[in-house]
Design an enzyme around this catalytic site. Structure first.
Site, PDB file in Angstrom:
ATOM      1  N   MET A  30      -3.921   9.940-121.392  1.00 33.09           N
ATOM      2  CA  MET A  30      -3.579   9.573-122.775  1.00 33.09           C
ATOM      3  C   MET A  30      -2.072   9.736-122.992  1.00 33.09           C
ATOM      4  O   MET A  30      -1.606   9.822-124.122  1.00 33.09           O
ATOM      5  CB  MET A  30      -4.371  10.429-123.767  1.00 33.09           C
ATOM      6  CG  MET A  30      -5.887  10.224-123.622  1.00 33.09           C
ATOM      7  SD  MET A  30      -6.828  10.561-125.110  1.00 33.09           S
ATOM      8  CE  MET A  30      -6.411  12.259-125.415  1.00 33.09           C
ATOM      9  N   HIS A  34       3.133  15.566-118.560  1.00 34.36           N
ATOM     10  CA  HIS A  34       3.717  16.841-118.145  1.00 34.36           C
ATOM     11  C   HIS A  34       3.416  17.000-116.658  1.00 34.36           C
ATOM     12  O   HIS A  34       2.838  16.083-116.030  1.00 34.36           O
ATOM     13  CB  HIS A  34       3.160  17.995-118.991  1.00 34.36           C
ATOM     14  CG  HIS A  34       1.663  18.009-119.086  1.00 34.36           C
ATOM     15  ND1 HIS A  34       0.848  18.240-117.997  1.00 34.36           N
ATOM     16  CD2 HIS A  34       0.814  17.786-120.137  1.00 34.36           C
ATOM     17  CE1 HIS A  34      -0.415  18.184-118.370  1.00 34.36           C
ATOM     18  NE2 HIS A  34      -0.476  17.897-119.659  1.00 34.36           N
ATOM     19  N   HIS A  37      -0.016  15.980-115.278  1.00 32.05           N
ATOM     20  CA  HIS A  37      -0.222  14.543-115.024  1.00 32.05           C
ATOM     21  C   HIS A  37       0.481  14.120-113.725  1.00 32.05           C
ATOM     22  O   HIS A  37      -0.056  13.332-112.935  1.00 32.05           O
ATOM     23  CB  HIS A  37       0.348  13.706-116.168  1.00 32.05           C
ATOM     24  CG  HIS A  37      -0.341  13.890-117.477  1.00 32.05           C
ATOM     25  ND1 HIS A  37       0.224  14.556-118.531  1.00 32.05           N
ATOM     26  CD2 HIS A  37      -1.567  13.487-117.904  1.00 32.05           C
ATOM     27  CE1 HIS A  37      -0.610  14.547-119.557  1.00 32.05           C
ATOM     28  NE2 HIS A  37      -1.703  13.919-119.210  1.00 32.05           N
ATOM     29  N   GLN A 148      -8.534  19.618-113.580  1.00 34.06           N
ATOM     30  CA  GLN A 148      -9.645  20.574-113.632  1.00 34.06           C
ATOM     31  C   GLN A 148      -9.585  21.425-114.908  1.00 34.06           C
ATOM     32  O   GLN A 148     -10.547  22.110-115.235  1.00 34.06           O
ATOM     33  CB  GLN A 148      -9.592  21.445-112.363  1.00 34.06           C
ATOM     34  CG  GLN A 148     -10.808  22.266-112.075  1.00 34.06           C
ATOM     35  CD  GLN A 148     -12.083  21.440-111.914  1.00 34.06           C
ATOM     36  OE1 GLN A 148     -12.058  20.340-111.352  1.00 34.06           O
ATOM     37  NE2 GLN A 148     -13.193  21.946-112.425  1.00 34.06           N
ATOM     38  N   GLN A 153     -15.123  17.718-118.546  1.00 37.35           N
ATOM     39  CA  GLN A 153     -14.851  16.280-118.439  1.00 37.35           C
ATOM     40  C   GLN A 153     -15.045  15.791-117.002  1.00 37.35           C
ATOM     41  O   GLN A 153     -15.611  14.716-116.770  1.00 37.35           O
ATOM     42  CB  GLN A 153     -13.426  15.999-118.915  1.00 37.35           C
ATOM     43  CG  GLN A 153     -12.952  14.574-118.685  1.00 37.35           C
ATOM     44  CD  GLN A 153     -11.660  14.268-119.405  1.00 37.35           C
ATOM     45  OE1 GLN A 153     -11.665  13.966-120.593  1.00 37.35           O
ATOM     46  NE2 GLN A 153     -10.534  14.334-118.713  1.00 37.35           N
ATOM     47  N   VAL A 176      -2.427  22.951-113.562  1.00 40.01           N
ATOM     48  CA  VAL A 176      -0.993  23.257-113.401  1.00 40.01           C
ATOM     49  C   VAL A 176      -0.577  24.119-114.587  1.00 40.01           C
ATOM     50  O   VAL A 176      -0.906  23.801-115.742  1.00 40.01           O
ATOM     51  CB  VAL A 176      -0.152  21.962-113.333  1.00 40.01           C
ATOM     52  CG1 VAL A 176       1.324  22.282-113.197  1.00 40.01           C
ATOM     53  CG2 VAL A 176      -0.619  21.104-112.159  1.00 40.01           C
ATOM     54  N   MET A 184      -0.841  23.766-118.616  1.00 41.41           N
ATOM     55  CA  MET A 184      -0.098  22.646-119.200  1.00 41.41           C
ATOM     56  C   MET A 184      -1.052  21.731-119.950  1.00 41.41           C
ATOM     57  O   MET A 184      -2.152  21.441-119.473  1.00 41.41           O
ATOM     58  CB  MET A 184       0.640  21.888-118.121  1.00 41.41           C
ATOM     59  CG  MET A 184       1.773  22.718-117.577  1.00 41.41           C
ATOM     60  SD  MET A 184       3.026  21.716-116.813  1.00 41.41           S
ATOM     61  CE  MET A 184       4.100  23.015-116.227  1.00 41.41           C
TER      62      MET A 184
HETATM   63  O1  PAF Z   1      -8.208  13.687-120.146  1.00 39.41           O
HETATM   64  C1  PAF Z   1      -7.767  12.736-120.828  1.00 39.41           C
HETATM   65  O2  PAF Z   1      -6.550  12.556-120.978  1.00 39.41           O
HETATM   66  C2  PAF Z   1      -8.740  11.765-121.463  1.00 39.41           C
HETATM   67  O3  PAF Z   1      -9.879  12.412-121.887  1.00 39.41           O
HETATM   68  C3  PAF Z   1      -9.076  10.570-120.568  1.00 39.41           C
HETATM   69  C4  PAF Z   1      -9.808  11.013-119.308  1.00 39.41           C
HETATM   70  C5  PAF Z   1      -7.809   9.820-120.175  1.00 39.41           C
HETATM   71  C6  PAF Z   1      -9.991   9.588-121.312  1.00 39.41           C
HETATM   72  O4  PAF Z   1      -9.379   9.092-122.449  1.00 39.41           O
END
Ligand code: PAF
Length: 281
Positions: A30, A34, A37, A148, A153, A176, A184
Site C-alpha cells: 500500500m 520503509h 518493504h 511476517q 495476513q 524489519v 517498521m
Molecule cells: O500488507 C499490506 O500492505 C496490504 O494488506 C496488502 C497485502 C498490500 C493488501 O492491500
C-alpha cells in the site's frame, strides 16, 4: 522501471516476459515504503527475472472509522525507492481500475479470520483476500512476498492461494525493526515523540516472552504475564495479546515446540501490531 496503471498493461508486460521464460515475483503493497518493504523487494529481486510491486491503498480493507483518508501517500517517493531496489514494474492502479462500477465479489476466509485482527477489524481480511486474489489474477506471479509482521495476513493469503488453486508461492519475510526494536510500519508516522518511545514496549513484551521460554517456562499463562507486564509498564493496554498456533491460529496453552505470540495495541494515534515465533529449541 515502468509505472503501469491498468491490469491490461500489466498482463501484457508479464506475458512478454513470460514468453522469454521469465520467473515473476510480486510484492503487494500500500506504499509509504520503509526498509521492511525494501527487504521484500530485494527478496523478490534475488529470486526472479521480473519483479512487480503493486502500490494500491486498498479501500475495502479499511473499516469506516479507520485511517483510509489519512494513510500516508507519496507515489513519487515510493517510485524512486522501488526503482533503486531494482523493481521492474510498479503497478499503481486507481480505485476505479481495481473496483469498477458494479464490482460485487468478496473473498472471505473463515476460521483464520475470526481471531486477532480479523475480530478487531471486521471485514479487514475480506478486503485483503479479495484485493490480493485480484493481484494474483492480474500478475500471475510465481511467488508473492509479504512481511511476517502481518503474520495473520500471511496465513490468510496462503489459504486463499491454496483453496482457490492459485499457483503462487506465498513467502513470509522476516520483520524489519528500527534500532530500538520497533517493528517498521507505515503507520509509525502517526506516533508523536512520546508515543514513539512508548511504542518500543511492544517489542520489549515479545523479548520478555522469549526470555521466559528460554529460561523458565513454556506455559501460556507465565509467558503472557511477562509480556503484559512490559506493556503495562509503558501504560499500554493491548487490544489483544495472544499465544496461538503459527499454523492455524488456534489458541495454545503451551509453546510445544513453537507458538506465535501476537500483540496489537493502540499507542497514541497509531494502531500497532507485532509478533514473534516462540520456540523451545
Ligand atoms: O500488507 C499490506 O500492505 C496490504 O494488506 C496488502 C497485502 C498490500 C493488501 O492491500
Amino acid at each position: 522501471m515502468r509505472v503501469l496503471r491498468t491490469a491490461a498493461e500489466v498482463r501484457a508486460a508479464v506475458a512478454g516476459a513470460r514468453a522469454r521464460n521469465a520467473r515473476v515475483g510480486l510484492v503487494p503493497t500500500m506504499g509509504a515504503f520503509h526498509d521492511g518493504h525494501i527487504s521484500l523487494m530485494r527478496a523478490a529481486r534475488d529470486a526472479h527475472d521480473l519483479v512487480v510491486v503493486s502500490l494500491f491503498v486498498n479501500p475495502t480493507q479499511f473499516g469506516p472509522a479507520e485511517d483510509l483518508a489519512a494513510y500516508p501517500r507519496d507515489e513519487q517517493r515510493d517510485a524512486r525507492i522501488a526503482e533503486q531496489a531494482g523493481v521492474d514494474i510498479l503497478f499503481a492502479p486507481s480505485v476505479a481500475e481495481m473496483y469498477p462500477h458494479g464490482f460485487s465479489t468478496t473473498i472471505h476466509v473463515s476460521g483464520l479470520t475470526d481471531v486477532m485482527d480479523g475480530a478487531a477489524r471486521p471485514g479487514h481480511f475480506d478486503g485483503v483476500a479479495t484485493v490480493v486474489a485480484k493481484l494474483f489474477a492480474i500478475v500471475g506471479p510465481d511467488a508473492a512476498y509479504f512481511g511476517q509482521k502481518d503474520a495473520q495476513q500471511v496465513l490468510v493469503v496462503r489459504r486463499v492461494a491454496r483453496d482457490l488453486n492459485l499457483p503462487v508461492r506465498v513467502v513470509g519475510c522476516p520483520i524489519v525493526r528500527e534500532p530500538d526494536g520497533l517493528a517498521m510500519s507505515s503507520r509509525n508516522v502517526y506516533l508523536d515523540a512520546a508515543d514513539r518511545a512508548r511504542a518500543t514496549a511492544l517489542h520489549r513484551a515479545l523479548v520478555a516472552a522469549e526470555d521466559v521460554v528460554a529460561r523458565s517456562s513454556t506455559s501460556a499463562d507465565v509467558i503472557l504475564d511477562a509480556a503484559r507486564a512490559e506493556l503495562r509498564a509503558a501504560g499500554i493496554q493491548p487490544e489483544y495479546l495472544d499465544l496461538r498456533s503459527p499454523d492455524d491460529l488456534t489458541e495454545v496453552d503451551e509453546v510445544a515446540p513453537t507458538a506465535l505470540l501476537a500483540v496489537a495495541a493502540r499507542v497514541g494515534a497509531a494502531r500497532l501490531i507485532d509478533n514473534t515465533i516462540l520456540e523451545t529449541r
